[in-house]
Write a protein that holds these residues in place. Structure first.
Motif, PDB file in Angstrom:
ATOM      1  N   UNK A  42       0.827  -1.211   0.000  1.00  9.07           N
ATOM      2  CA  UNK A  42       0.000   0.000   0.000  1.00  9.07           C
ATOM      3  C   UNK A  42       0.860   1.260   0.000  1.00  9.07           C
ATOM      4  N   UNK A  43       1.926   1.259   0.793  1.00 10.07           N
ATOM      5  CA  UNK A  43       2.796   2.442   0.842  1.00 10.07           C
ATOM      6  C   UNK A  43       3.552   2.604  -0.472  1.00 10.07           C
ATOM      7  N   UNK A  44       3.998   1.519  -1.054  1.00 10.96           N
ATOM      8  CA  UNK A  44       4.685   1.615  -2.354  1.00 10.96           C
ATOM      9  C   UNK A  44       3.739   2.145  -3.434  1.00 10.96           C
ATOM     10  N   UNK A  45       2.452   1.820  -3.284  1.00  8.47           N
ATOM     11  CA  UNK A  45       1.457   2.301  -4.234  1.00  8.47           C
ATOM     12  C   UNK A  45       1.091   3.765  -4.000  1.00  8.47           C
ATOM     13  N   UNK A  46       1.529   4.309  -2.874  1.00  5.22           N
ATOM     14  CA  UNK A  46       1.213   5.692  -2.552  1.00  5.22           C
ATOM     15  C   UNK A  46      -0.202   5.902  -2.048  1.00  5.22           C
ATOM     16  N   UNK A  47      -0.803   4.878  -1.441  1.00  2.03           N
ATOM     17  CA  UNK A  47      -2.160   5.012  -0.920  1.00  2.03           C
ATOM     18  C   UNK A  47      -2.171   5.911   0.317  1.00  2.03           C
ATOM     19  N   UNK A  48      -3.327   6.519   0.579  1.00  2.00           N
ATOM     20  CA  UNK A  48      -3.450   7.403   1.734  1.00  2.00           C
ATOM     21  C   UNK A  48      -3.597   6.585   3.023  1.00  2.00           C
ATOM     22  N   UNK A  49      -3.541   7.292   4.166  1.00  5.50           N
ATOM     23  CA  UNK A  49      -3.525   6.597   5.452  1.00  5.50           C
ATOM     24  C   UNK A  49      -4.804   5.807   5.726  1.00  5.50           C
ATOM     25  N   UNK A  50      -5.942   6.289   5.236  1.00  9.35           N
ATOM     26  CA  UNK A  50      -7.189   5.534   5.437  1.00  9.35           C
ATOM     27  C   UNK A  50      -7.109   4.186   4.728  1.00  9.35           C
ATOM     28  N   UNK A  51      -6.633   4.180   3.504  1.00 13.87           N
ATOM     29  CA  UNK A  51      -6.531   2.928   2.757  1.00 13.87           C
ATOM     30  C   UNK A  51      -5.449   2.015   3.320  1.00 13.87           C
ATOM     31  N   UNK A  52      -4.391   2.605   3.864  1.00 14.91           N
ATOM     32  CA  UNK A  52      -3.362   1.781   4.514  1.00 14.91           C
ATOM     33  C   UNK A  52      -3.943   1.122   5.765  1.00 14.91           C
ATOM     34  N   UNK A  53      -4.695   1.887   6.543  1.00 14.45           N
ATOM     35  CA  UNK A  53      -5.369   1.332   7.720  1.00 14.45           C
ATOM     36  C   UNK A  53      -6.307   0.192   7.316  1.00 14.45           C
ATOM     37  N   UNK A  54      -7.107   0.418   6.278  1.00 15.05           N
ATOM     38  CA  UNK A  54      -8.043  -0.607   5.812  1.00 15.05           C
ATOM     39  C   UNK A  54      -7.306  -1.864   5.355  1.00 15.05           C
ATOM     40  N   UNK A  55      -6.225  -1.669   4.629  1.00 18.90           N
ATOM     41  CA  UNK A  55      -5.438  -2.809   4.148  1.00 18.90           C
ATOM     42  C   UNK A  55      -4.930  -3.637   5.322  1.00 18.90           C
ATOM     43  N   UNK A  56      -4.453  -2.990   6.364  1.00 16.75           N
ATOM     44  CA  UNK A  56      -3.942  -3.700   7.540  1.00 16.75           C
ATOM     45  C   UNK A  56      -5.067  -4.394   8.300  1.00 16.75           C
TER      46      UNK A  56
END
Length: 261
Positions: A42-56
């Motif tokens: 997600x971070x390599x894709x440049x996603x925002x913090x909400x999407x990183x939280x959701x991914x986790x």
């Protein structure tokens, strides 16, 4: 803070299972591995913090149904128990998701991502955010499974069959043809233990994101997974070397194409 609270709830859920069991322990380590992989992709894709939280969050809960499968059947075999459907059901039909996340905003995204994470193919999903996370958990799951295939005992991964025994076997034609065509392997087509090992390589054909493929390249996962088995069967040895070349070239082509876009 919400994610840390979800981790506490997850650890509480695990209290109902034997953490000393090798297969259960494997799945606990895998869960946290998928969380790390999800965040990295997600971070390599440049996603925002909400999407990183959701991914986790999705990663933390994606295999919650596995523990009941192991308790009932002591097996990872998808033919005896659909752990993805069971996990989604206990979370959302029984309402246990609220133990992990009080907020209801993302329920549909989390449910669909978990429910479809182990399907052979994703169904058609119109919502872009749901599709993003359905793809992301599948990539992260496969990515950590690369580590699993290298860290865990082969006997655990292949239901008691050793690496030496698997290397003496042949690859079923249906499995081999799927690889040549660049497809993942259907569960019903796996007949030998070596077929199962080959299917772990074939799932590289089902990776969605360039960022995931780049991590696979960086870690040399294709070569390491294939080379873990000593192929005493000469036909199988020849095929596995051919498969190694085929998959590596496939990944290079996709990464190169993406870099030019």
């Amino acid at each position: 803070m919400e994610f840390e609270q979800a981790k506490i709830a997850f650890e509480s859920y695990l209290a109902g299972y034997d953490r000393e069991d090798e297969k259960v322990y494997l799945k606990i380590v895998h869960t946290y591995g998928v969380v790390a992989c999800s965040e990295e992709i997600a971070r390599r894709m440049g996603l925002d913090e909400e999407n990183i939280f959701l991914a986790k969050m999705i990663a933390l809960l994606h295999d919650i149904g596995r523990f009941e499968q192991l308790r009932l059947y002591d097996s990872f075999d998808p033919g005896v128990f659909d752990h993805a459907q069971y996990g989604a059901d206990i979370l959302f039909r029984e309402g246990r998701i609220r133990e992990f996340l009080p907020e209801r905003t993302w329920d549909e995204i989390i449910e669909k991502a978990i429910r479809h994470h182990s399907a052979f193919q994703l169904p058609e999903i119109a919502d872009e955010k749901i599709l993003l996370h359905a793809k992301l958990i599948r990539d992260a799951d496969k990515l950590d499974n690369c580590r699993v295939k290298l860290d865990e005992r082969v006997e655990v991964l292949l239901g008691g069959v050793s690496a030496q025994e698997a290397g003496r076997q042949e690859i079923s034609e249906e499995v081999w043809n799927a690889c040549l065509e660049g497809h993942s392997v259907l569960s019903k087509d796996r007949k030998t233990s070596l077929d199962y090992w080959v299917s772990y390589v074939a799932y590289f054909f089902d990776i969605y994101f360039t960022e995931t493929l780049q991590i696979i390249q960086e870690q040399s996962y294709v070569e390491k997974i294939i080379d873990r088995i000593p192929y005493e069967n000469l036909v199988s040895n020849k095929r596995m070397q051919e498969l190694k070349k085929h998959v590596i070239e496939y990944i290079i082509k996709r990464v190169t194409k993406a870099s030019k876009q």
